[in-house]
Design an enzyme around this catalytic site. Structure first.
Site, PDB file in Angstrom:
ATOM      1  CB  CYS A   1      -0.828   0.062   1.245  1.00  0.00           C
ATOM      2  SG  CYS A   1      -2.138  -1.456   1.086  1.00  0.00           S
TER       3      CYS A   1
ATOM      4  CG  HIS B   1      -3.432   3.335   1.261  1.00  0.00           C
ATOM      5  ND1 HIS B   1      -3.729   2.955  -0.086  1.00  0.00           N
ATOM      6  CD2 HIS B   1      -3.594   2.340   1.836  1.00  0.00           C
ATOM      7  CE1 HIS B   1      -3.802   1.501   0.000  1.00  0.00           C
ATOM      8  NE2 HIS B   1      -3.835   1.309   1.167  1.00  0.00           N
TER       9      HIS B   1
ATOM     10  CG  ASN C   1      -6.674  -1.358  -0.264  1.00  0.00           C
ATOM     11  OD1 ASN C   1      -5.898  -0.850  -1.094  1.00  0.00           O
ATOM     12  ND2 ASN C   1      -6.173  -1.645   0.898  1.00  0.00           N
TER      13      ASN C   1
HETATM   14  O1  UT7 Z   1      -3.888  -1.306   3.291  1.00  0.00           O
HETATM   15  C1  UT7 Z   1      -4.211  -2.066   4.400  1.00  0.00           C
HETATM   16  C2  UT7 Z   1      -5.319  -2.849   4.192  1.00  0.00           C
HETATM   17  N1  UT7 Z   1      -6.037  -3.209   5.384  1.00  0.00           N
HETATM   18  C3  UT7 Z   1      -6.828  -2.476   5.950  1.00  0.00           C
HETATM   19  O2  UT7 Z   1      -6.921  -1.112   6.107  1.00  0.00           O
HETATM   20  C4  UT7 Z   1      -7.769  -3.051   7.046  1.00  0.00           C
HETATM   21  C5  UT7 Z   1      -7.999  -2.515   8.599  1.00  0.00           C
HETATM   22  N2  UT7 Z   1      -8.899  -2.950   9.281  1.00  0.00           N
HETATM   23  C6  UT7 Z   1     -10.336  -2.957   8.747  1.00  0.00           C
HETATM   24  O3  UT7 Z   1     -10.670  -2.162   7.954  1.00  0.00           O
HETATM   25  C7  UT7 Z   1     -11.285  -3.592   9.799  1.00  0.00           C
HETATM   26  O4  UT7 Z   1     -10.599  -4.375  10.828  1.00  0.00           O
HETATM   27  C8  UT7 Z   1     -11.994  -4.639   8.794  1.00  0.00           C
HETATM   28  C9  UT7 Z   1     -13.110  -4.013   8.030  1.00  0.00           C
HETATM   29  C10 UT7 Z   1     -11.200  -5.575   7.920  1.00  0.00           C
HETATM   30  C11 UT7 Z   1     -12.854  -5.672   9.783  1.00  0.00           C
HETATM   31  O5  UT7 Z   1     -13.545  -5.137  10.800  1.00  0.00           O
HETATM   32  P1  UT7 Z   1     -13.654  -5.311  12.101  1.00  0.00           P
HETATM   33  O6  UT7 Z   1     -14.686  -4.731  13.040  1.00  0.00           O
HETATM   34  O7  UT7 Z   1     -12.166  -5.541  12.954  1.00  0.00           O
HETATM   35  O8  UT7 Z   1     -14.245  -6.862  12.146  1.00  0.00           O
HETATM   36  P2  UT7 Z   1     -13.399  -8.223  12.606  1.00  0.00           P
HETATM   37  O9  UT7 Z   1     -12.172  -8.655  11.633  1.00  0.00           O
HETATM   38  O10 UT7 Z   1     -13.184  -8.225  14.253  1.00  0.00           O
HETATM   39  O11 UT7 Z   1     -14.619  -9.289  12.533  1.00  0.00           O
HETATM   40  C12 UT7 Z   1     -15.795  -9.284  13.080  1.00  0.00           C
HETATM   41  C13 UT7 Z   1     -16.856 -10.148  12.667  1.00  0.00           C
HETATM   42  C14 UT7 Z   1     -16.103 -11.499  12.547  1.00  0.00           C
HETATM   43  O12 UT7 Z   1     -17.305 -12.521  12.717  1.00  0.00           O
HETATM   44  P3  UT7 Z   1     -17.164 -13.104  14.175  1.00  0.00           P
HETATM   45  O13 UT7 Z   1     -15.779 -14.033  14.245  1.00  0.00           O
HETATM   46  O14 UT7 Z   1     -17.419 -12.242  15.038  1.00  0.00           O
HETATM   47  O15 UT7 Z   1     -18.369 -14.200  14.208  1.00  0.00           O
HETATM   48  C15 UT7 Z   1     -15.836 -11.680  11.082  1.00  0.00           C
HETATM   49  O16 UT7 Z   1     -15.865 -13.203  10.302  1.00  0.00           O
HETATM   50  O17 UT7 Z   1     -17.117  -9.933  11.239  1.00  0.00           O
HETATM   51  C16 UT7 Z   1     -17.039 -10.837  10.474  1.00  0.00           C
HETATM   52  N3  UT7 Z   1     -16.670 -10.362   9.101  1.00  0.00           N
HETATM   53  C17 UT7 Z   1     -17.655 -10.182   8.117  1.00  0.00           C
HETATM   54  N4  UT7 Z   1     -18.992 -10.190   8.113  1.00  0.00           N
HETATM   55  C18 UT7 Z   1     -19.850 -10.001   6.968  1.00  0.00           C
HETATM   56  C19 UT7 Z   1     -15.517 -10.171   8.412  1.00  0.00           C
HETATM   57  N5  UT7 Z   1     -15.650  -9.894   7.269  1.00  0.00           N
HETATM   58  C20 UT7 Z   1     -17.014  -9.907   6.957  1.00  0.00           C
HETATM   59  C21 UT7 Z   1     -17.635  -9.374   5.931  1.00  0.00           C
HETATM   60  N6  UT7 Z   1     -19.189  -9.553   5.975  1.00  0.00           N
HETATM   61  N7  UT7 Z   1     -17.117  -8.928   4.633  1.00  0.00           N
END
Ligand code: UT7
Length: 343
Positions: free
Chosen positions: A121, A270, A300
């Protein structure tokens, strides 16, 4: 010493739009539009068709940047290509772009150097710092700097991979970094990295600690475990560090020039997550009208996000000559960077 400025910008995205609902309906991923929009701001992204790779996406972006810079492709002295989704493991994608641009055709082939940058990135800003330094040192007058990604080829488009695959899209952005005697251009840049977090956002399909690097079955056919094949990400760690590092590196770069955030006319952050950028923006008190974003349309696109933003903003008139522009990125590595330009 000449100044180095961005003399032209270009972009290209593949035509196929994939909405959040399409991810659920067409790929069977257990997700919703509401979940993705609420957490990331992404509404849709582009996926390239099979047969189209990263150098193919880069080509029209590069041609647009060359045209907008008012130069000929034969004026190029160097190619710098930032990507985490190269056409192949090697050689770098820059040489494929050189070939597709036609630089090697005819009686006078242009054997310009082609450098690939592998900083995910932050790749565009690592490339910009490199190109700027080479131009200022007199090593080149016009450098084509591209950021391009074909993520759709390497996304786990199943529910297992939804936390990563819902974030990324395909696209390309390009700029020409040119020498000038005018009082303008890239004024300062700052880069950083913290390898303690190398495993928090990575894709380990290529693993030279293994013998051979991809395990084989009895017939000699490579077997890639899903944990190696797809990118893995600790989203919460990435979010936390992104906010901290983006604010820090932006402030350090402003300080180098004796500027405050108020002196900046336009911010090209970014595009990893709209919520990350909104957090940074609110912490620094930056008004909405100074911040570019297109993540809602493209997701992204990693190394392509900043040049894509710049090219679209120049096209629609938001980015104009004389503006002070700040570019900031954070990503896998962890790596980060910022640059400030007088446009
Ligand atoms: O260039 C760098 C690129 N990366 C980033 O910038 C990522 C930065 N981080 C984020 O944007 C966030 O952490 C995410 C959007 C990736 C995830 O959000 P979060 O609030 O941190 O969610 P989490 O990973 O803690 O997951 C919470 C729940 C999980 O389910 P359980 O285990 O609680 O049942 C995930 O499996 O949300 C679930 N989940 C989804 N649900 C529906 C993860 N992705 C999805 C999805 N749709 N696409």
């Amino acid at each position: 010493m000449p100044n180095a400025y961005i003399s032209g910008t270009g972009f290209h995205v593949p035509p196929r739009v994939v909405t959040n609902d399409d991810l659920a309906r067409d790929y069977g991923i257990d997700t919703t539009n509401e979940w993705i929009v609420q957490r990331t701001g992404i509404q849709e992204r582009r996926f390239a068709e099979e047969g189209v790779g990263t150098s193919d996406l880069a080509l029209p972006a590069a041609e647009m940047a060359i045209a907008r810079a008012g130069i000929e492709k034969t004026d190029l002295d160097m190619i710098v290509f930032a990507t985490l989704s190269p056409d192949h493991a090697f050689p770098g994608t820059g040489v494929y772009l050189q070939r597709k641009l036609g630089l090697l055709d005819g009686a006078n082939p242009k054997f310009v150097p082609a450098l690939d940058v592998r900083n995910q990135c932050s790749g565009f800003l690592y490339g910009l710092a490199t190109a700027t330094s080479i131009v200022q040192a007199g090593g080149a007058r016009h450098i084509l700097l591209v950021g391009a990604e074909t993520h759709s080829a390497a996304l786990d488009l199943t529910t297992r991979g939804r936390a990563v695959s819902s974030l990324f899209g395909d696209g390309a952005g390009a700029v020409i970094v040119s020498a000038t005697e005018e009082d303008r251009g890239i004024r300062a840049w700052k880069l950083g990295s913290d390898g303690r977090f190398a495993d928090h956002l990575c894709q380990k399909v290529w693993d030279t600690t293994k013998r051979p690097f991809i395990p084989q079955d009895a017939r000699g056919i490579g077997q890639v475990d899903p944990s190696m094949m797809w990118a893995s990400m600790d989203g919460r760690q990435v979010f936390r560090h992104a906010v901290e590092r983006m604010i820090g590196v932006l402030m350090e770069t402003c300080l180098k020039l004796g500027l405050t955030g108020n002196d900046i006319d336009l911010y090209a952050f970014h595009q990893a997550n709209l919520r990350v950028n909104q957090y940074v923006q609110h912490q620094l008190g930056i008004p909405d009208e100074k911040v570019l974003h297109n993540i809602e349309r493209y997701g992204n696109t990693t190394a392509a996000t900043i040049p894509l933003l710049l090219a679209e903003a120049e096209q629609d008139g938001r980015l104009r000559r004389g503006m002070k522009v700040a570019m900031v990125a954070f990503g896998s590595g962890f790596t980060w960077g910022a640059a400030i330009a007088d446009w």
